[in-house]
Each structure stands twice: as C-alpha cells, then as structure tokens.
Enzyme design. Structure first.
Site, PDB file in Angstrom:
ATOM      1  N   TYR A  87      29.643  39.660  50.680  1.00 25.29           N
ATOM      2  CA  TYR A  87      28.940  40.212  49.516  1.00 25.29           C
ATOM      3  C   TYR A  87      27.313  40.073  50.086  1.00 25.29           C
ATOM      4  O   TYR A  87      27.008  39.208  50.378  1.00 25.29           O
ATOM      5  CB  TYR A  87      29.194  39.037  48.371  1.00 25.29           C
ATOM      6  CG  TYR A  87      28.343  39.781  47.136  1.00 25.29           C
ATOM      7  CD1 TYR A  87      28.794  40.879  46.582  1.00 25.29           C
ATOM      8  CD2 TYR A  87      27.652  39.137  46.672  1.00 25.29           C
ATOM      9  CE1 TYR A  87      28.140  41.363  45.435  1.00 25.29           C
ATOM     10  CE2 TYR A  87      26.954  39.263  45.339  1.00 25.29           C
ATOM     11  CZ  TYR A  87      27.339  40.779  44.735  1.00 25.29           C
ATOM     12  OH  TYR A  87      26.538  40.979  43.719  1.00 25.29           O
ATOM     13  N   ASP A 105      32.157  41.163  41.048  1.00 22.97           N
ATOM     14  CA  ASP A 105      31.536  40.704  41.854  1.00 22.97           C
ATOM     15  C   ASP A 105      31.140  39.107  41.502  1.00 22.97           C
ATOM     16  O   ASP A 105      30.411  39.069  40.214  1.00 22.97           O
ATOM     17  CB  ASP A 105      30.074  41.314  42.449  1.00 22.97           C
ATOM     18  CG  ASP A 105      30.608  42.545  43.071  1.00 22.97           C
ATOM     19  OD1 ASP A 105      31.693  42.723  43.458  1.00 22.97           O
ATOM     20  OD2 ASP A 105      29.790  43.360  43.074  1.00 22.97           O
ATOM     21  N   GLU A 114      34.431  45.359  39.061  1.00 23.05           N
ATOM     22  CA  GLU A 114      32.956  45.919  38.635  1.00 23.05           C
ATOM     23  C   GLU A 114      32.978  47.565  38.867  1.00 23.05           C
ATOM     24  O   GLU A 114      32.285  48.294  38.101  1.00 23.05           O
ATOM     25  CB  GLU A 114      31.925  45.206  39.672  1.00 23.05           C
ATOM     26  CG  GLU A 114      30.430  45.520  39.112  1.00 23.05           C
ATOM     27  CD  GLU A 114      29.480  44.366  39.623  1.00 23.05           C
ATOM     28  OE1 GLU A 114      29.981  43.030  39.818  1.00 23.05           O
ATOM     29  OE2 GLU A 114      28.573  44.806  39.875  1.00 23.05           O
TER      30      GLU A 114
END
Lengths: 74, 698
Positions: free
Chosen positions: B326, B115, B14
C-alpha cells in the site's frame, strides 16, 4: 489612484509612494549598495546600472531601479 | 446468482480491481463467480460453508454537503449525502449504491475490506450506515492488509477484527467535515466578496491547507522579486601531481572584496605548496530506508520529473496489481512480520534482479535499514515478490525504483575513504580533497539512481612540495532562493506538518487548477498572489500554519481516542466564526482588490501580441457571444481604428509566445491540446510560410 503604488498599482500606505513590496525592494537596494561599495568601491548610479543588468536581480528591484535611473537622467 | 442456504457475508471493497483480487484470494478454488449488474461488477466466492458476496464502492460514495439554506456564508449545517446528488462528477456511483443495496438484502454479516486507512474505513462505514442499514454497522468486521497478495489477504481474513475500526472512522469523518467547513465558508466568502463588490461572479477557493501552502509560495516569490545580487569572489587554483591535474579549494569559500581577492591571487601565483598534513577517513555510508509515499514522490520527481500525482497514480496501480504494498504510508520501516526472503525469491525471477537478489539471499540474516518515520497502519512501500506483466512506462519506472530501494535497504553499508591534504602556500591554506568508494555495499542495488563523484588522489607525504597552478579570482554574484518545485513543495508541507500523506498531492493540484500557481518551477500567478496577499492583510488567521497544525493535531487526537469528533467540529466552528465576521467587515475591500487581479489575469491570458497592421493595438482572444466561437482581433477595432482579425483553433488552450512571424509580423501562438504535443503557428491564415508548406510539403 492616489493610494496606489506608482509602479504596480497595488494599495500603499500614506507614508510612501510605493507598495510594501517595492519598499522592500528599495530597502534591499540600499543594503546591497553598501555591500557593493565595500566589494568594488562603486557609486550609487553605477551600482544601479550594474544591478539592472544582472539576471539575478528581482523584478520589483528592476522596477525601482528603472524609476531611479530615469530620475537621475533628468 | 446462485446462493444456497449457507451463511452469507457481504464484503465491501474500495475499488473494483481490489474486489476482484480479494474474491480470488478468498475463494476456496481461487475462481469466484463473476457477475455484472448495471455495469457494476461483483463476485461470489465460496469459503468453507460461507458464501462471500464481494462488491466494491467507487471511492467515496457519500460526501459532506450543506444541509439546507442559501448559497451564502457562514454556513455550518452539514450532512453526509449521496455523492451523485451533490456532485455531477460522481454520477457513476449511483449504480454502485443501488447494486450494493440489493446485494445486502438477507446478508448475515458484513466485512469492510477497503484499503486499511482513514479513507478506506470511512468509505465502508458510510456504505454500511446509509446503504445496508444502521444495524449492519454492528454486524461488521474489518480486514487489515497492506498488500493485495493472496497470502496477505487470507491472513487478513483469518485475523479480522470483531468490529469496525471506529477511531479511524471518526478521524476520517472529522477530517472531511472540518475541511468542508473551512473550504465552503472561505471559498464562498472569497467568491461573494468579488460578486458583492463588483457584481462579477467567479468561483474562487481557499482552504485550511491551501492557504498556508500558497502563502509559502508567495513568501518565496517576494524574496525572489526583491532580491539584489551582490558580488563575491572565489579563489580558484589547481595543482599537478605525477602529470595529473587536481583542483584545490581555498580555506575561505568566498571573498567579499575585489582588492583582497586580487592580492590573494598575486600572493599565490607561481608558488609551491607544502603538504602540511594528510588525513584519511573511512566512512560507513548506511543505505536509505525503504520508501514512504513522500520519499517515493520526491525521488520520482528528481529522477524522472514525475509530478507527485503521476507517481501516486502509478504506485496505486502497482498496488492494485498486487506488485507493491500500500503506497499511502508514512512508514520508512519494514517490520519483522514481512517475509523478506519470500519477496526476494519472487524478485529473483526477474532477469535484471536475479544476480543482485542472489547476493542478498546468500546472507545468513537479512536486516533492513529502518528509517525514523513509522505508520501504525502500514509498513514502508515494498515489492510483494509478484512479477509484473505489461506495465506502462511510469509503472515500470516506479516499480524499479521501489524494488531497488527495497534491495538497497537490505544491503551492507558502503565504505568510502575521504582524503584531505592541507597545503600551505605563502601563508595561505588550500585543501586538496579526494574521495573513493572502497566497498559499494548497498549502492550496487541502487546504482542507476545514484550519482557518485569520486576523485582518487596520488600518494602525498608531509613536507612534499607541489606546484600551484591556474590561480585566479572568479567573480560571482549571490543568487536568489530557488522557486519551489513539486518535490520540494511536498517536502516543505511534510516538514511543516500541514496536510496528510493522502491530501498533500491533491492540495498542490488544486492550486494549479485554480490558476494560483504555474510552471514546473512553481511561480505564483497574479491572481494567486493577490488572493493570498489580500488575505494576509485583512484575515491573516486563514494563512496561519499554527491553526492548521493544531487542527491536524486535533484530528490525530480523535484517532488516538484523546478527543471526540463533536469537540473538534465545535472548536472548528467557533474558530471560524470570528474569521468569517472579519471577512464580512472587509468584504468590499477584499473583493475589489481580487477583482482587479482577476481582470489583469483575464487581460494577460487573452493577449496574444501587438497588431502588425496598426502597430498600436493589441491582438486579443475574443469570444463571439452568439456563436460561442473564438477568434483573435485587434483591440483598436472597438475604436474604429483597425479591423484586423484572425481565426483561431477552437480546441485547446491558446498561449502567447511573445514572438512575431518573421514573414508577416502577426503574433505566433502556441496551441496546447490534451494528449498532443503543443505546436506553434503564425496567426495569419494568409502567411507566406503556410503557403510554402502547402506547396512544398502538402
């Protein structure tokens, strides 16, 4: 400007000279006066003067109180 | 770039930082070759007999845009297009697309390593579909990870799914398309209503989440502005035991009548209270669960006054540094798959945590407090155990908050003892309350962020007489509800189920950017109020929470496989059609009302103060149409009554302060510039105060 609130210039209905928000302010004032009267036994005019001085009082309520007090004065 | 005749896999990440970490983790020697082409970094890692080409996107490279036609509404034809073609701000993405296209030539397989969420899945899918070729989608697999640590990434590589996560992709696509359909149509309708009614063009926006959120703020504002305070009294009293003073609470928290309050005072003054009953209660206070994003943003707001965006950015940097997991997660749970001991061992190396971690590691079993909220994709935010290097101030604070909350979640319950004694005073009941913490438990870990009040009471026996002192009736007034702050607004959106963990922060930011709301205690501007008030009268559906909530449910249903993207898009279009027809019907009325607010807002923002010379004109910001430069001038200039003017700084935002200079009477303004402390100055160039500074201080 006939269909406008005399306090803020917002659109209003034909049944009142105030917009819906200033009408809520008037209604709240009337209800609060009953509570004040029960609490301290206060007349309408003195109540308006007291409310005008309080920092918690909403801006639209103060708009209405200013008009009502000036009406009482004349 | 040296590539042998081995199998080649293109790994799409990403962001560049994540690509670098992934390449390092997957390379057999941990030292992938690093290349840069047209400013785009990529890496070649060797893993066994396979060459991995690890490259990154730059967030979304493709966006939804109108597919032909004019700048009007309703508009339902849309397509996914190159981001840099639709939006100038995405011009940097052009090189990324070109480099990925080149690197994809001759590749045998593809891996989506973005992600693990809806957005990440969609980013990789769009790159595969539009850059690498349609056939690449069928050859692609998906890595799923929650931290960027080597261990997690290697694990994710070995446990990759055989296909892309299509339910995530479909849900992500639909969300973008639904939001675009709402946003473009409603915003154009608003903008064109003003333009068609008055000829004045200003871009206005409203969206399916923006509308209801702004409406919450308007409803609160109405309550505040129409609030009338009423008086009440609180009976205050105290007692003295063994020379120490203690406050007492009267059985009724408030008394509505002055006479009654005064009668109570005289009934209790100079009396003694009889201890009627003493109750002791031991309470176990469980620790808080580890953070999800909303909890972290709220805590950071209340502890450090960080906006949700500041917290999210800091948390994302910590995640990219492999320091925390995350952050865009709803989960408050730490599943058994997380090696808690390993993380703690890592944290032990940090001096300030060493002692605390030592206690946790000595426990035979670590069982974290689990919250109610869960997220199928990610666990609660937790540290990875890696130690940070240099961090910014916000990163240091957020990292500490996450680490301490994680440790606290593993701590024992705190034990508190509450003591309550009832006192009878001349027929009235008072309470003496105390609270002490017997065992700190988890509080030890979270100590810097807890404010605990403790009051230890002396031993009291039933029938004991104690004096009642300082009895008085204190008059108070009811208060209006508080304005929302960014923390409480975020919580409200969460509770009402509008927006997602990933979009709520952005929605609040957009409302600020559009000039609809302002201030840290969020107030609604005249423009914001008029927009939402007008819409509430003519097209209330736009502000309906139910409609937004139902759409959120539909979008979740796509992810769960209960419905399809096509069905949801069709439903959205069908729902929008009557709203937009209604808008068209009332366009002129809506436009003229909003235009009035725009004019009021413009007048307000250009007003700096009253003119000190003519005393009737207003000093306003005026822009010279020829040079584009701004200055301040008296509004009476246009009536040939006054010619006062002042120069203005050409950079930064000029704000009125409502103050006038004590020396010359000119308005004092505030200049706000990015990354600089705002400063106030008198408008007059010849003001004696400035001369004094020049003479005395240079």
């Amino acid at each position: 400007m006939e269909d406008r609130c005399r306090l803020c210039g917002l659109k209003r209905g034909s049944e009142s000279e105030y917009c819906r928000y200033h009408q809520i302010a008037i209604k709240n004032l009337e209800v609060a006066h009953q509570d004040w009267n029960k609490a301290v036994g206060i007349g309408w005019l003195d109540f308006l003067k007291e409310v005008m001085e309080k920092k918690e009082t909403g801006a639209w309520v103060k708009d209405v109180v200013t008009v009502l007090l000036s009406k009482e004065r004349f | 770039m040296k590539l042998g005749l081995t199998r080649r896999i293109l790994v799409i990440c990403e962001k560049p930082t994540a690509a670098k970490r992934i390449a390092q983790a997957l390379d057999d020697d941990g030292v992938p070759e690093e290349y840069r082409e047209r400013g785009v970094p990529y890496h070649i890692a060797r893993r066994g007999s396979v060459d991995l080409i690890v490259v990154s996107a730059l967030g979304h490279l493709f966006v939804v845009a109108q597919d032909g036609g004019k700048w009007t509404y309703p508009i339902f034809n849309h397509a996914w297009v190159l981001g840099y073609e639709a939006d100038k701000r995405l011009s940097r993405t052009r090189n990324f697309i070109e480099v990925i296209r080149k690197l994809s030539i001759g590749v045998d397989e593809y891996v989506s390593a973005c992600d693990y969420d809806m957005e990440g899945s969609l980013i990789a899918y769009m790159v595969l579909l539009h850059v690498c070729g349609e056939e690449s989608v069928g050859l692609a697999r998906r890595m799923r990870y929650s931290t960027l640590t080597e261990r997690d990434l290697v694990n994710a590589w070995s446990e990759m799914s055989d296909t892309l996560d299509f339910p995530f992709i479909e849900a992500g696509r639909s969300r973008h398309e639904v939001d675009w359909l709402f946003g473009i149509n409603l915003s154009r309708a608003l903008t064109l209503s003003v333009k068609n009614a008055t000829g004045f063009f200003k871009v206005l926006s409203i969206g399916r989440v923006q509308g209801p959120t702004l409406n919450f703020i308007r409803e609160r504002e109405v309550k505040i502005r129409t609030f009338v305070p009423t008086p009440y009294w609180v009976l205050k009293a105290g007692t003295r035991v063994d020379g120490e003073k203690y406050p007492l609470e009267y059985e009724r928290p408030s008394i509505d009548n002055k006479r009654e309050a005064l009668e109570l005072v005289s009934a209790c003054r100079k009396k003694h209270g009889v201890v009627k009953a003493v109750r002791k209660k031991r309470l176990e206070q469980l620790p808080f669960p580890a953070f999800n994003l909303g909890d972290l943003q709220r805590e950071a707001f209340y502890k450090f006054r960080y906006s949700p965006r500041t917290t999210l950015r800091a948390a994302e940097r910590l995640y990219l540094g492999a320091l925390i997991s995350y952050p865009r997660t709803s989960s408050q749970r730490l599943p058994p798959s997380i090696d808690l001991r390993e993380i703690l061992k890592g944290l032990r190396e940090r001096k300030e945590y060493a002692k605390l971690v030592g206690v946790l590691l000595s426990k035979p079993r670590l069982s974290p407090r689990q919250g109610r909220k869960d997220d199928p994709a990610h666990p609660a935010i937790h540290p990875t155990g890696r130690l940070p290097g240099r961090m910014s101030r916000s990163e240091v604070r957020i990292f500490d908050l996450v680490c301490r909350r994680f440790m606290a979640a593993l701590g024992d319950p705190a034990v508190r003892e509450n003591v309550e004694a009832n006192l009878g005073v001349n027929g009235h009941l008072f309470r003496l309350k105390g609270s002490t913490i017997l065992e700190k438990g988890w509080m030890v870990y979270y100590e810097p962020y807890i404010r605990e009040k403790t009051v230890a009471l002396p031993p009291l026996n039933e029938g004991q007489l104690i004096p009642i002192i300082d009895v008085k009736a204190v008059q108070r007034f009811t208060k209006p509800p508080s304005r929302y702050n960014q923390g409480s607004l975020l919580k409200l959106m969460e509770d009402e189920g509008i927006g997602t963990k990933a979009t709520r922060t952005e929605i609040i930011d957009t409302l600020f950017k559009r000039g609809y709301i302002e201030g840290s205690k969020i107030g609604i501007t005249d423009l914001g109020f008029t927009v939402v008030d007008t819409l509430s009268r003519y097209i209330p559906e736009i502000l309906s929470i139910e409609m937004t909530r139902e759409l959120e449910w539909d979008l979740e249903s796509i992810q769960a496989g209960r419905t399809t993207r096509e069905a949801v898009i069709e439903k959205t279009v069908e729902g929008l059609k009557p709203i937009l027809s209604e808008f068209k019907l009332n366009e002129e009325l809506i436009g003229s009302e909003i235009n009035e607010a725009l004019r009021r807002e413009a007048r307000k923002s250009s007003f700096l103060g009253m003119c000190p010379s003519c005393e009737t004109g207003e000093i306003r910001v005026i822009t010279n149409k020829e040079t584009g430069k701004r200055f301040a001038g008296c509004s009476n200039f246009f009536k040939d009554l006054c010619s006062v003017s002042y120069p203005l700084p050409q950079r930064g935002i000029i704000q009125a302060t409502g103050k006038a200079c004590s020396e010359c009477g000119a308005p004092i303004i505030k200049v706000v510039r990015r990354r600089r402390r705002p400063w106030e100055l008198c408008l007059s160039f010849d003001c004696p105060t400035k001369k004094r500074v020049g003479k005395d201080g240079g």
